[in-house]
Design a protein around this motif. Structure first.
Motif, PDB file in Angstrom:
ATOM      1  N   PHE A 161       1.155  -1.512  -0.077  1.00 51.74           N
ATOM      2  CA  PHE A 161      -0.384  -0.021   0.040  1.00 51.74           C
ATOM      3  C   PHE A 161       0.206   1.215   0.008  1.00 51.74           C
ATOM      4  O   PHE A 161       1.013   2.553  -0.648  1.00 51.74           O
ATOM      5  N   MET A 162       1.705   1.400   0.648  1.00 52.06           N
ATOM      6  CA  MET A 162       2.431   2.556   1.026  1.00 52.06           C
ATOM      7  C   MET A 162       3.396   2.974   0.072  1.00 52.06           C
ATOM      8  O   MET A 162       3.772   3.572  -0.462  1.00 52.06           O
ATOM      9  N   GLU A 163       3.976   1.448  -1.383  1.00 54.19           N
ATOM     10  CA  GLU A 163       4.344   1.947  -2.071  1.00 54.19           C
ATOM     11  C   GLU A 163       4.037   2.844  -3.377  1.00 54.19           C
ATOM     12  O   GLU A 163       4.457   3.146  -3.786  1.00 54.19           O
ATOM     13  N   ARG A 164       2.798   2.294  -3.277  1.00 55.82           N
ATOM     14  CA  ARG A 164       1.341   2.578  -4.318  1.00 55.82           C
ATOM     15  C   ARG A 164       1.651   4.008  -4.027  1.00 55.82           C
ATOM     16  O   ARG A 164       1.002   4.807  -4.911  1.00 55.82           O
ATOM     17  N   HIS A 165       1.675   4.452  -2.527  1.00 56.06           N
ATOM     18  CA  HIS A 165       0.979   5.236  -3.013  1.00 56.06           C
ATOM     19  C   HIS A 165       1.728   6.576  -2.603  1.00 56.06           C
ATOM     20  O   HIS A 165       2.608   6.455  -2.525  1.00 56.06           O
ATOM     21  N   HIS A 166       1.070   8.158  -2.683  1.00 52.15           N
ATOM     22  CA  HIS A 166       1.719   9.343  -2.897  1.00 52.15           C
ATOM     23  C   HIS A 166       0.712  10.127  -2.254  1.00 52.15           C
ATOM     24  O   HIS A 166       0.173  10.315  -2.729  1.00 52.15           O
ATOM     25  N   TYR A 167       1.234  11.182  -2.060  1.00 53.14           N
ATOM     26  CA  TYR A 167       0.670  12.495  -1.754  1.00 53.14           C
ATOM     27  C   TYR A 167       0.477  13.178  -2.843  1.00 53.14           C
ATOM     28  O   TYR A 167       0.644  12.845  -3.608  1.00 53.14           O
ATOM     29  N   PHE A 168      -0.416  14.019  -2.739  1.00 56.63           N
ATOM     30  CA  PHE A 168      -1.038  14.962  -4.037  1.00 56.63           C
ATOM     31  C   PHE A 168      -0.098  16.136  -4.197  1.00 56.63           C
ATOM     32  O   PHE A 168       0.106  16.989  -4.886  1.00 56.63           O
ATOM     33  N   THR A 169      -0.560  16.912  -2.353  1.00 53.19           N
ATOM     34  CA  THR A 169       0.116  18.207  -2.437  1.00 53.19           C
ATOM     35  C   THR A 169       1.530  18.203  -1.554  1.00 53.19           C
ATOM     36  O   THR A 169       1.771  17.541  -1.444  1.00 53.19           O
ATOM     37  N   LYS A 170       1.753  19.642  -2.663  1.00 55.08           N
ATOM     38  CA  LYS A 170       3.592  20.009  -2.230  1.00 55.08           C
ATOM     39  C   LYS A 170       3.563  19.884  -1.030  1.00 55.08           C
ATOM     40  O   LYS A 170       4.739  19.324  -0.294  1.00 55.08           O
ATOM     41  N   THR A 171       2.342  20.762  -0.367  1.00 53.17           N
ATOM     42  CA  THR A 171       3.087  20.522   1.663  1.00 53.17           C
ATOM     43  C   THR A 171       2.821  19.676   2.391  1.00 53.17           C
ATOM     44  O   THR A 171       3.540  19.240   2.802  1.00 53.17           O
ATOM     45  N   ALA A 172       2.201  18.384   1.585  1.00 49.74           N
ATOM     46  CA  ALA A 172       1.666  16.732   2.547  1.00 49.74           C
ATOM     47  C   ALA A 172       2.937  16.850   1.968  1.00 49.74           C
ATOM     48  O   ALA A 172       3.629  15.799   3.288  1.00 49.74           O
TER      49      ALA A 172
END
Length: 192
Positions: A161-172
């Protein structure tokens, strides 16, 4: 829009009516997502009605667990549509709120900046120091539902899950990515 009243209403309902076995999807998670959304939004200079809509969506994003786990996002929108007019929200505002709620469904698919912020807030814990505690709460909940067996299986699922996940916002990304990478490294080290 009466944000505080709408928020207090749903938090009280979650506290009073959610079953005990929801170790993760509960009022504490909702408040955590609210705080994360607010932090991200302030950093991105979100204010006024946009901030109110975002924070309302944070309050209501998992309210559907009052009804069922699978498909809870649709139920969350139904609850929002039934409840929020009593707190001064119109149909257009509720549509935007439901867009944000639906953006938290996995795999996440936000279509605008507010949806990106809520999606990132919902998984903010992945890149925090309290990750292990929160992930364990999610493990206990998944164990109850029978969707995961032992801790090794859980760790493998978390890695995927964590390898597929990415944050969308620059701030995150700036706030959470480095710690998320460290948390992922720790889990990988535990996988048999």
């Amino acid at each position: 829009m009466q944000l505080d009243d709408a928020g207090n209403y749903i938090i009280n309902k979650l506290n009073d009516e959610l079953p005990e076995y929801l170790n993760y999807h509960n009022a504490s998670h909702t408040i955590d997502v609210y705080e994360a959304a607010k932090r991200l939004a302030l950093a991105d200079r979100i204010s006024g009605d946009e901030m109110t809509l975002l924070l309302t969506a944070a309050y209501y994003h998992d309210s559907g667990f009052l009804i069922k786990a699978t498909g809870h996002e649709e139920e969350s929108c139904r609850i929002a549509r039934e409840t929020l007019p009593k707190f001064g929200y119109d149909t257009n505002e509720i549509d935007k709120i439901c867009g944000m709620i639906m953006a938290t469904r996995l795999p996440q698919s936000p279509k605008n900046h507010l949806e990106e912020i809520l999606a990132d807030a919902d998984l903010d814990y992945l890149g925090r120091d309290d990750f292990s505690f929160i992930a364990n709460q999610l493990f206990l909940e998944n164990s109850f539902f029978g969707t995961v067996g032992d801790m090794d299986e859980w760790n493998r699922k978390q890695v995927a899950f964590m390898e597929r996940h990415h944050y969308f916002t620059k701030t995150a990304n700036n706030l959470r990515q480095a710690k998320k990478d460290a948390n992922l490294g720790r889990i990988k080290a535990q996988v048999k």
